[in-house]
Enzyme design. Sequence first.
Site, mmCIF file in Angstrom:
data_model
loop_
_atom_site.group_PDB
_atom_site.id
_atom_site.type_symbol
_atom_site.label_atom_id
_atom_site.label_comp_id
_atom_site.label_asym_id
_atom_site.label_seq_id
_atom_site.Cartn_x
_atom_site.Cartn_y
_atom_site.Cartn_z
ATOM 1 N N SER A 146 0.841 -1.199 0.000
ATOM 2 C CA SER A 146 0.000 0.000 0.000
ATOM 3 C C SER A 146 0.874 1.246 0.000
ATOM 4 C CB SER A 146 -0.868 -0.022 1.263
ATOM 5 O OG SER A 146 -1.377 1.275 1.563
ATOM 6 N N TYR A 159 -3.255 -0.241 10.013
ATOM 7 C CA TYR A 159 -3.123 -0.633 8.600
ATOM 8 C C TYR A 159 -1.719 -0.285 8.095
ATOM 9 C CZ TYR A 159 -4.432 -0.674 3.595
ATOM 10 O OH TYR A 159 -4.510 -0.913 2.245
HETATM 11 P P1 NAP Z 1 -11.791 -5.213 -0.416
HETATM 12 O O1 NAP Z 1 -12.754 -4.807 -1.488
HETATM 13 O O2 NAP Z 1 -12.122 -4.924 1.014
HETATM 14 O O3 NAP Z 1 -11.486 -6.779 -0.594
HETATM 15 C C1 NAP Z 1 -10.713 -7.435 0.372
HETATM 16 C C2 NAP Z 1 -10.938 -8.921 0.167
HETATM 17 O O4 NAP Z 1 -10.234 -9.648 1.185
HETATM 18 C C3 NAP Z 1 -12.412 -9.320 0.269
HETATM 19 O O5 NAP Z 1 -12.711 -10.265 -0.734
HETATM 20 C C4 NAP Z 1 -12.491 -9.954 1.648
HETATM 21 O O6 NAP Z 1 -13.482 -10.931 1.760
HETATM 22 C C5 NAP Z 1 -11.134 -10.623 1.723
HETATM 23 N N1 NAP Z 1 -10.764 -10.977 3.095
HETATM 24 C C6 NAP Z 1 -10.791 -10.176 4.186
HETATM 25 N N2 NAP Z 1 -10.369 -10.858 5.263
HETATM 26 C C7 NAP Z 1 -10.070 -12.126 4.848
HETATM 27 C C8 NAP Z 1 -9.591 -13.301 5.490
HETATM 28 N N3 NAP Z 1 -9.326 -13.327 6.795
HETATM 29 N N4 NAP Z 1 -9.418 -14.428 4.741
HETATM 30 C C9 NAP Z 1 -9.699 -14.410 3.417
HETATM 31 N N5 NAP Z 1 -10.154 -13.332 2.732
HETATM 32 C C10 NAP Z 1 -10.331 -12.207 3.462
HETATM 33 O O7 NAP Z 1 -10.363 -4.541 -0.663
HETATM 34 P P2 NAP Z 1 -9.648 -4.022 -1.993
HETATM 35 O O8 NAP Z 1 -9.822 -2.544 -2.094
HETATM 36 O O9 NAP Z 1 -10.012 -4.895 -3.151
HETATM 37 O O10 NAP Z 1 -8.128 -4.266 -1.581
HETATM 38 C C11 NAP Z 1 -7.519 -5.526 -1.765
HETATM 39 C C12 NAP Z 1 -6.130 -5.443 -1.173
HETATM 40 O O11 NAP Z 1 -5.455 -4.294 -1.703
HETATM 41 C C13 NAP Z 1 -6.119 -5.265 0.342
HETATM 42 O O12 NAP Z 1 -4.996 -5.939 0.883
HETATM 43 C C14 NAP Z 1 -5.929 -3.746 0.517
HETATM 44 O O13 NAP Z 1 -5.294 -3.444 1.748
HETATM 45 C C15 NAP Z 1 -5.019 -3.448 -0.630
HETATM 46 N N6 NAP Z 1 -5.038 -2.070 -1.116
HETATM 47 C C16 NAP Z 1 -6.204 -1.483 -1.483
HETATM 48 C C17 NAP Z 1 -6.153 -0.171 -2.015
HETATM 49 C C18 NAP Z 1 -7.372 0.571 -2.470
HETATM 50 O O14 NAP Z 1 -7.261 1.789 -2.702
HETATM 51 N N7 NAP Z 1 -8.523 -0.066 -2.610
HETATM 52 C C19 NAP Z 1 -4.933 0.474 -2.148
HETATM 53 C C20 NAP Z 1 -3.763 -0.167 -1.703
HETATM 54 C C21 NAP Z 1 -3.833 -1.454 -1.204
HETATM 55 P P3 NAP Z 1 -14.974 -10.519 2.236
HETATM 56 O O15 NAP Z 1 -15.458 -9.449 1.282
HETATM 57 O O16 NAP Z 1 -15.750 -11.787 2.153
HETATM 58 O O17 NAP Z 1 -14.803 -9.996 3.653
HETATM 59 C C1 GCO Z 2 -7.105 5.108 3.343
HETATM 60 C C2 GCO Z 2 -7.200 4.196 2.162
HETATM 61 C C3 GCO Z 2 -5.822 3.659 1.817
HETATM 62 C C4 GCO Z 2 -5.923 2.737 0.636
HETATM 63 C C5 GCO Z 2 -4.579 2.241 0.228
HETATM 64 C C6 GCO Z 2 -3.684 3.345 -0.245
HETATM 65 O O1 GCO Z 2 -8.023 5.106 4.178
HETATM 66 O O2 GCO Z 2 -6.088 5.832 3.412
HETATM 67 O O3 GCO Z 2 -8.102 3.133 2.403
HETATM 68 O O4 GCO Z 2 -5.263 3.017 2.918
HETATM 69 O O5 GCO Z 2 -6.704 1.649 0.922
HETATM 70 O O6 GCO Z 2 -3.979 1.440 1.163
HETATM 71 O O7 GCO Z 2 -2.550 2.750 -0.837
#
Ligand code: NAP
Ligand code: GCO
Length: 262
Positions: A146, A159
Amino acid sequence: MSLSLFDLKGKNALITGATHGLGMSMACGLANAGAQIVINDISKEKLDNAIAEYKTLGIDAKGYVFDVTDEAAVQANVALIEQEVGAIDILVNNAGIIKRIPVLEMEVADWELVLKIDLTGPFIMSKHVGKHMVNRKSGKIINICSMMSEVGRETVSAYAAAKGGLKMLTKNLATEWAKFNIQVNGIGPGYFATSQTAPIRVDGHPFNDFILSRTPANRWGNPEDLQGAVIFLSSKASDFVSGHVLYVDGGILATLGKAANE
Ligand code: NAP
Ligand code: GCO
């Protein structure tokens, strides 16, 4: 330079938390590059729905329900996947949660849950998938880090600690398993439009305006923006790349930002 460097035909890829969001997009990218997709989620209902959705996209995804923090379940399901689908060549540790709570108001239980899923989960997954990769002397592990692996922001301390730790776990596994021809890298998405960021992305939300102004590309990331990075780090094209976190962030980490009405 041959495009076959990016060809994943004959490879099996396991993506955790891939029933929607970034995980699903990366899984689709890997499938389109030729990989057999294996997806995980903690919810059977979401997994079943997602398998059907992948099918409408022409992707024959296999699904396994387990909690990435439950070591016994991880060990059992990894063994089952290796038996039923085949060798796991690519592991994408994508599953994760976030809790936006100021430290002074954060319960230790909330802190520990975020660390458990976002950092211990990838450790457990890497340990049990990695032992098979070590035996085969081949494998690719991609940890979804992230922006918060590099910078902090208010209310996301647990986080940020987890994602900072995940960056260092990536570097350590890269060090420990290089001799087994296993490359371990990270992808650091910037701010992407998914359910996880929906609460801070609504029109008019101050954070939405802030991110648009703070990101040189002046937009939120689309999940498809990650597909090139995950294909690269899963393929032969990255055989000499390890311990690296590839930021896909529209340039946000490159800049101090600009004045409000510049
Ligand atoms: P999301 O929509 O919240 O999806 C997260 C997924 O992880 C969901 O399918 C959730 O399942 C699953 N999950 C949660 N806890 C779990 C567990 N204990 N075992 C198995 N599966 C589990 O998040 P996203 O935005 O797609 O992000 C995906 C990844 O990218 C995360 O690691 C997040 O930190 C990272 N990320 C996101 C962003 C962003 O801007 N969106 C940026 C940087 C990094 P359920 O839905 O069934 O709970
Ligand atoms: C926040 C956001 C971020 C993104 C991502 C950024 O609240 O700042 O959720 O944490 O998820 O991790 O890279």
